[in-house]
Write a protein that holds these residues in place. Structure first.
Motif, PDB file in Angstrom:
ATOM      1  N   VAL B 304     -11.462  -5.307  10.948  1.00 47.18           N
ATOM      2  CA  VAL B 304     -10.134  -5.922  11.032  1.00 47.18           C
ATOM      3  C   VAL B 304      -9.566  -6.126   9.625  1.00 47.18           C
ATOM      4  N   PHE B 305     -10.448  -6.498   8.689  1.00 53.60           N
ATOM      5  CA  PHE B 305      -9.965  -6.730   7.328  1.00 53.60           C
ATOM      6  C   PHE B 305      -9.885  -5.447   6.508  1.00 53.60           C
ATOM      7  N   ARG B 306     -10.662  -4.440   6.874  1.00 51.89           N
ATOM      8  CA  ARG B 306     -10.595  -3.157   6.172  1.00 51.89           C
ATOM      9  C   ARG B 306     -10.426  -2.041   7.191  1.00 51.89           C
ATOM     10  N   PRO B 307      -9.221  -1.922   7.750  1.00 52.16           N
ATOM     11  CA  PRO B 307      -9.020  -0.966   8.848  1.00 52.16           C
ATOM     12  C   PRO B 307      -9.288   0.486   8.447  1.00 52.16           C
ATOM     13  N   HIS B 308      -9.219   0.811   7.157  1.00 50.11           N
ATOM     14  CA  HIS B 308      -9.506   2.197   6.752  1.00 50.11           C
ATOM     15  C   HIS B 308     -10.974   2.391   6.410  1.00 50.11           C
ATOM     16  N   GLY B 309     -11.787   1.391   6.695  1.00 52.49           N
ATOM     17  CA  GLY B 309     -13.203   1.489   6.350  1.00 52.49           C
ATOM     18  C   GLY B 309     -13.437   1.006   4.929  1.00 52.49           C
ATOM     19  N   LEU B 310     -14.695   1.086   4.534  1.00 51.66           N
ATOM     20  CA  LEU B 310     -15.050   0.504   3.239  1.00 51.66           C
ATOM     21  C   LEU B 310     -14.618   1.369   2.064  1.00 51.66           C
ATOM     22  N   PHE B 311     -14.802   2.693   2.166  1.00 50.01           N
ATOM     23  CA  PHE B 311     -14.580   3.566   1.004  1.00 50.01           C
ATOM     24  C   PHE B 311     -13.735   4.793   1.354  1.00 50.01           C
ATOM     25  N   GLY B 312     -12.766   4.662   2.219  1.00 45.63           N
ATOM     26  CA  GLY B 312     -11.995   5.840   2.630  1.00 45.63           C
ATOM     27  C   GLY B 312     -11.322   6.542   1.457  1.00 45.63           C
ATOM     28  N   GLU B 313     -11.396   7.888   1.462  1.00 47.77           N
ATOM     29  CA  GLU B 313     -10.709   8.685   0.452  1.00 47.77           C
ATOM     30  C   GLU B 313      -9.286   8.966   0.927  1.00 47.77           C
ATOM     31  N   PRO B 314      -8.363   9.174  -0.014  1.00 51.46           N
ATOM     32  CA  PRO B 314      -7.007   9.523   0.419  1.00 51.46           C
ATOM     33  C   PRO B 314      -6.974  10.911   1.048  1.00 51.46           C
ATOM     34  N   TYR B 315      -6.045  11.129   1.960  1.00 54.23           N
ATOM     35  CA  TYR B 315      -5.890  12.468   2.524  1.00 54.23           C
ATOM     36  C   TYR B 315      -4.452  12.677   2.955  1.00 54.23           C
ATOM     37  N   SER B 316      -4.086  13.955   3.082  1.00 52.12           N
ATOM     38  CA  SER B 316      -2.747  14.299   3.532  1.00 52.12           C
ATOM     39  C   SER B 316      -2.728  14.222   5.053  1.00 52.12           C
ATOM     40  N   ALA B 317      -1.761  13.543   5.610  1.00 50.80           N
ATOM     41  CA  ALA B 317      -1.762  13.344   7.057  1.00 50.80           C
ATOM     42  C   ALA B 317      -1.070  14.492   7.791  1.00 50.80           C
ATOM     43  N   LYS B 318      -0.619  15.522   7.043  1.00 47.59           N
ATOM     44  CA  LYS B 318       0.128  16.606   7.682  1.00 47.59           C
ATOM     45  C   LYS B 318      -0.801  17.504   8.478  1.00 47.59           C
ATOM     46  N   LEU B 319      -0.430  17.758   9.719  1.00 51.27           N
ATOM     47  CA  LEU B 319      -1.303  18.542  10.576  1.00 51.27           C
ATOM     48  C   LEU B 319      -0.880  20.000  10.682  1.00 51.27           C
ATOM     49  N   ARG B 320       0.256  20.345  10.034  1.00 50.42           N
ATOM     50  CA  ARG B 320       0.635  21.763  10.009  1.00 50.42           C
ATOM     51  C   ARG B 320       1.317  22.102   8.700  1.00 50.42           C
TER      52      ARG B 320
END
Lengths: 239, 321
Positions: B304-320
């Motif tokens: 709840v306090f870290r919804p992206h997880g502890l160590f998430g890396e950045p990423y492009s959200a584009k799917l096409r």
């Protein structure tokens, strides 16, 4: 000599007909441009050449005498030497500048020439050399465009497909990017297929141009003729 | 809680966390690279353990066991781990080829249920071919217990934790230093563009499944050494918990999945002494069978306090493109 021949290219996204029978050619070492309004299907044409979108029955694309449709997207790059600079650059923001360039050589067989080619990219864009170890996601817009072109250069350079390279760049940067492209074309004989909304810039840069309107090619000719065409002037060059 | 008691539980937590971490890596890599939950992965852990059982029995037959053995037990163990990792990698490759590649462009939900179905197929195949009874895992090395000032450590626990950390470090080096690893990181950022720079997407996908499955096999064998009874459903709850660790670790992070795996082990193990302390302090009578309820409420709170997880890396959200 004929490099690429696109014949009756048709592409649909579901119900939407993006390209409805488009035909054009690119000669070896030539710079050509496809201009047109937003949504005319320019990017789709590039994606079709890169095999990133499925084409409809009856579409034919011949590249140096080979059927382009028989190649998978990564083979279009690594075996045919057609590189693609996509709209919005699409760099790997979590990799460094150097890693972005090295990754583009993943499938190259001529490993010995990679160091030499990196030097050429850095000679073309000295800024990238300075930022070598920096994450690509932290670069400025202009630097990102340079890296996107550099990455394409490393992956394949018989032909380069460029999707809106001027987008989001200040006029001066825009010119230097186009200067670099001219140099690549002159030095390596790389054919360039440029897709642009900035029609004036594109036509000044290219030798020939095509005009795309809602999935149809409506006009083709030498860039100089198109620049002086009254209809083109009114519709695309701001009068 | 005295220090010895804490240390004792910490060592248990490290061993328990090793299993979670090794399995979580497979989930995490596939998720990062293909935006796909491979829900069959817990069952690949089970298959890996059984393959380990088979390989070790064959090896023991060849070299003999006990005093008459041709080679010491640890040689058989190392050979079992390596051969089983190799064989289980092929299970992962088949799962990718049969279950996931045909659905690459299908809606994500379809690809997710593929994993569930493959998992059920693996469990029931096990029952079909092996009869479904629980099987004993051969103890390849002699158990030894060391007393370190009141803290008891077995040689197996040390070995399990060291082998796990060794595998994780190797994977980390591979992903950060090799060009294959570079391609994996690029795919985790923006898999759509990967073919556009000449990198064969399917090759990287296959490799990812193979590595994840090999690590799950290692976890299966180490698990068999610590808890020498295998059953066809051993991968189910383990798999789910390792999946929790993978997501908790953060997308695209090898280190995140490992740390979250150890953290999950720590929270689970430490919850029991925690309950005992609370019971004593407040004169309550909370049963230790509430362990998972409490442990996973803590995990939920972290998320709840870290919804992206502890160590998430950045990423492009584009799917096409």
């Amino acid at each position: 000599m004929r490099l690429l021949e696109v014949d009756n290219l048709r592409v649909s996204y579901g119900q939407i007909k993006a390209l409805q029978g488009v035909s054009f050619t690119v000669e070896e070492g030539e710079i050509i441009t496809i201009i047109g309004a937003n949504g005319a299907g320019k990017s789709t044409a590039l994606r079709a050449i890169s095999r990133m979108v499925p084409v409809l029955e009856g579409s034919r694309m011949t590249y140096r005498g080979q059927d382009l449709l028989r190649f998978a997207p990564d083979k279009v790059v690594s075996q045919l030497g057609i590189s693609h600079v996509p709209e919005g650059r699409r760099l790997f923001g979590n990799l460094t500048v150097m890693e972005n360039l090295i990754l583009a050589c993943f499938a190259r067989r001529d490993r010995g020439r990679i160091a030499e080619d990196l030097e050429r990219v850095f000679a073309l864009f000295p800024r990238l050399k300075e930022r070598e170890e920096q994450k690509a996601g932290t670069l400025s817009g202009g630097e990102q465009q340079m890296l996107a072109i550099g990455r394409a250069f490393m992956s394949g350079r018989r032909m380069m497909l460029l999707d809106e390279p001027s987008m989001g760049l200040a006029p001066l940067l825009m010119l230097s990017v186009f200067e670099a492209l001219k140099e690549i074309n002159a030095r390596e004989g790389t054919a360039i297929l440029l897709v642009e909304q900035n029609a004036r810039l594109a036509l000044k840069f290219a030798q020939r141009g095509y005009v795309l309107e809602t999935g149809h090619l409506v006009l083709a000719g030498k860039s100089r003729e198109l620049l002086n065409n009254p209809e083109i002037k009114a519709a695309y060059l701001g009068g | 809680m005295n220090l010895n008691f804490f240390m004792q539980n910490l060592i248990n937590a490290l061993q328990w966390g090793s299993f979670y971490a090794l399995i979580a890596l497979g989930y995490s890599m596939v998720y990062s690279i293909l935006m796909l939950f491979n829900f069959a992965h817990g069952d690949i852990f089970m298959v890996g353990a059984y393959i380990g059982l088979g390989v070790s029995l064959v090896l023991l037959k060849i070299v003999g066991s006990g005093a008459a053995a041709l080679v010491p037990g640890w040689v058989v163990l190392v050979a079992t781990i390596l051969i089983s990792m190799f064989l289980t990698a092929f299970v992962g490759i088949i799962v990718e080829r049969v279950g996931y590649r045909p659905l690459r462009d299908a809606p994500r939900a379809s690809a997710a249920i593929t994993g569930l179905m493959i998992g059920i197929i693996l469990e029931t195949s096990n029952i079909l071919f092996l009869g479904g009874q629980r099987l004993a895992f051969p103890q390849l090395i002699e158990s030894q217990t060391y007393n370190l000032g009141g803290v008891f450590i077995t040689n197996k626990k040390i070995m399990i934790v060291l082998v796990s950390i060794g595998l994780m470090t190797t994977l980390h080096q591979f992903v950060t230093r090799s060009r294959w690893g570079m391609a994996m990181r690029a795919m985790a950022y923006d898999f759509v563009v990967v073919p556009l720079v000449g990198v064969p997407l399917n090759t990287i996908a296959v490799m990812t499944f193979a590595i994840g499955s090999a690590l799950a096999a290692a976890a299966g064998i180490l698990f068999g050494l610590a808890y020498p009874v295998l059953d066809p459903y051993m991968g189910v709850s383990f798999g789910w918990k390792a999946f929790v660790a993978a997501i908790l670790g953060g997308r695209g992070s090898i280190m995140g999945a490992c740390i979250a795996g150890f953290m999950l082990g720590f929270i689970e193990i430490m919850t029991v002494p925690g309950i005992q302390i609370v019971n004593r302090l407040f004169e309550l009578n909370i049963g230790s069978n509430l362990r998972d309820l409490i442990a996973y409420s803590i995990v939920l709170a972290i998320l709840v306090f870290r919804p992206h997880g502890l160590f998430g890396e950045p990423y492009s959200a584009k799917l096409r493109l």
